[in-house]
Design an enzyme around this catalytic site. Structure first.
Site, mmCIF file in Angstrom:
data_model
loop_
_atom_site.group_PDB
_atom_site.id
_atom_site.type_symbol
_atom_site.label_atom_id
_atom_site.label_comp_id
_atom_site.label_asym_id
_atom_site.label_seq_id
_atom_site.Cartn_x
_atom_site.Cartn_y
_atom_site.Cartn_z
ATOM 1 N N ASP A 11 54.255 -97.513 17.524
ATOM 2 C CA ASP A 11 54.467 -98.596 16.562
ATOM 3 C C ASP A 11 55.729 -99.373 16.960
ATOM 4 O OD1 ASP A 11 54.745 -100.240 14.415
ATOM 5 O OD2 ASP A 11 54.502 -98.656 12.911
ATOM 6 N N CYS A 45 45.197 -100.120 13.084
ATOM 7 C CA CYS A 45 46.526 -99.512 13.104
ATOM 8 C C CYS A 45 46.941 -99.257 11.659
ATOM 9 C CB CYS A 45 47.524 -100.372 13.879
ATOM 10 S SG CYS A 45 47.825 -102.013 13.170
ATOM 11 N N ASN A 89 48.177 -103.518 10.270
ATOM 12 C CA ASN A 89 47.356 -104.662 10.711
ATOM 13 C C ASN A 89 48.191 -105.940 10.861
ATOM 14 O OD1 ASN A 89 44.444 -106.551 9.575
ATOM 15 N ND2 ASN A 89 44.932 -105.903 11.624
ATOM 16 N N CYS A 126 50.927 -105.732 13.541
ATOM 17 C CA CYS A 126 51.554 -105.634 14.873
ATOM 18 C C CYS A 126 50.549 -105.247 15.957
ATOM 19 C CB CYS A 126 52.708 -104.625 14.860
ATOM 20 S SG CYS A 126 54.070 -105.093 13.762
ATOM 21 N N ARG A 127 50.162 -103.981 15.974
ATOM 22 C CA ARG A 127 49.378 -103.475 17.107
ATOM 23 C C ARG A 127 47.917 -103.917 17.089
ATOM 24 N NH1 ARG A 127 50.915 -97.414 16.050
ATOM 25 N NH2 ARG A 127 50.923 -98.335 13.955
ATOM 26 N N SER A 128 47.222 -103.734 15.958
ATOM 27 C CA SER A 128 45.776 -104.035 15.988
ATOM 28 C C SER A 128 45.479 -105.535 16.130
ATOM 29 C CB SER A 128 45.030 -103.405 14.808
ATOM 30 O OG SER A 128 45.482 -103.890 13.570
HETATM 31 P P1 4NP Z 1 51.298 -101.903 12.770
HETATM 32 O O1 4NP Z 1 52.869 -101.815 12.439
HETATM 33 O O2 4NP Z 1 50.647 -100.667 12.194
HETATM 34 O O3 4NP Z 1 51.249 -101.917 14.245
HETATM 35 O O4 4NP Z 1 50.777 -103.179 12.136
HETATM 36 C C1 4NP Z 1 53.318 -101.646 11.125
HETATM 37 C C2 4NP Z 1 53.661 -102.745 10.382
HETATM 38 C C3 4NP Z 1 54.113 -102.591 9.082
HETATM 39 C C4 4NP Z 1 54.217 -101.332 8.545
HETATM 40 C C5 4NP Z 1 53.863 -100.227 9.275
HETATM 41 C C6 4NP Z 1 53.402 -100.388 10.572
HETATM 42 N N1 4NP Z 1 54.690 -101.172 7.229
HETATM 43 O O5 4NP Z 1 54.861 -100.024 6.792
HETATM 44 O O6 4NP Z 1 54.924 -102.177 6.517
#
Ligand code: 4NP
Length: 152
Positions: free
Chosen positions: A123, A9, A12, A14-16
């Site tokens: 997200d 994602c 790294n 939340c989703r992955s």
């Molecule tokens: P993820 O969510 O891609 O599912 O881990 C996010 C977590 C943090 C950020 C973006 C997406 N960020 O920009 O900090």
């Protein structure tokens, strides 16, 4: 050859990590030998544990992901993993751009494996806990489909 799957994602956190957790649970349930990791295309959360809301979501489903740590996708991943699975279309596009010429990994979207080809796992970062529960359902469906494909 043992299959290997890298979920990717943006952050790294939340989703992955949730996809990694769901896939590890599904592989254990099926007795499937598969290497499973996750990474982000972005580098902001390298070394960080998963978002507390992601940790709480996994815990609600009986899985402890507090020991996971964020890392960024690297060129070697495209040679090492048999499957690199993006959580959304933006990250898939970035993976295609990052893929080295000698990369051998097969690239796909997670929901391709859940009967929802081309769709993205949204997200949940800027949402609430309910959003993380939707994420869990989606990554679980994707992991189940992918695990089934790997056993076929
Ligand atoms: P993820 O969510 O891609 O599912 O881990 C996010 C977590 C943090 C950020 C973006 C997406 N960020 O920009 O900090």
């Amino acid at each position: 050859m043992t299959p290997s799957v890298l979920f990717v994602c943006l952050g790294n956190i939340c989703r992955s990590p949730l996809a990694e957790a769901a896939m590890k649970a599904e592989a254990a349930r099926l007795g499937l030998d598969v290497e499973i990791e996750s990474a982000g295309t972005g580098g902001w959360h390298v070394g960080d544990p998963p978002d507390p809301r992601a940790q709480a979501t996994a815990r609600r489903h009986g899985i402890d992901i507090s020991g996971y740590r964020g890392r960024q996708v690297k060129a070697e991943d495209f040679r090492h993993f048999s499957h690199i699975v993006a959580l959304d279309a933006d990250n898939l596009a970035n993976l295609k751009r990052l893929q080295p010429k000698d990369g051998t990994a097969s690239l796909s979207l997670l929901l391709d494996h859940a009967g929802r080809p081309g769709q993205s796992v949204a997200d949940p970062y800027y949402g609430d806990d309910a959003g993380f529960e939707v994420t869990w359902r989606e990554v679980s469906a994707g992991a189940a489909g992918l695990a089934k494909a790997l056993t076929a």
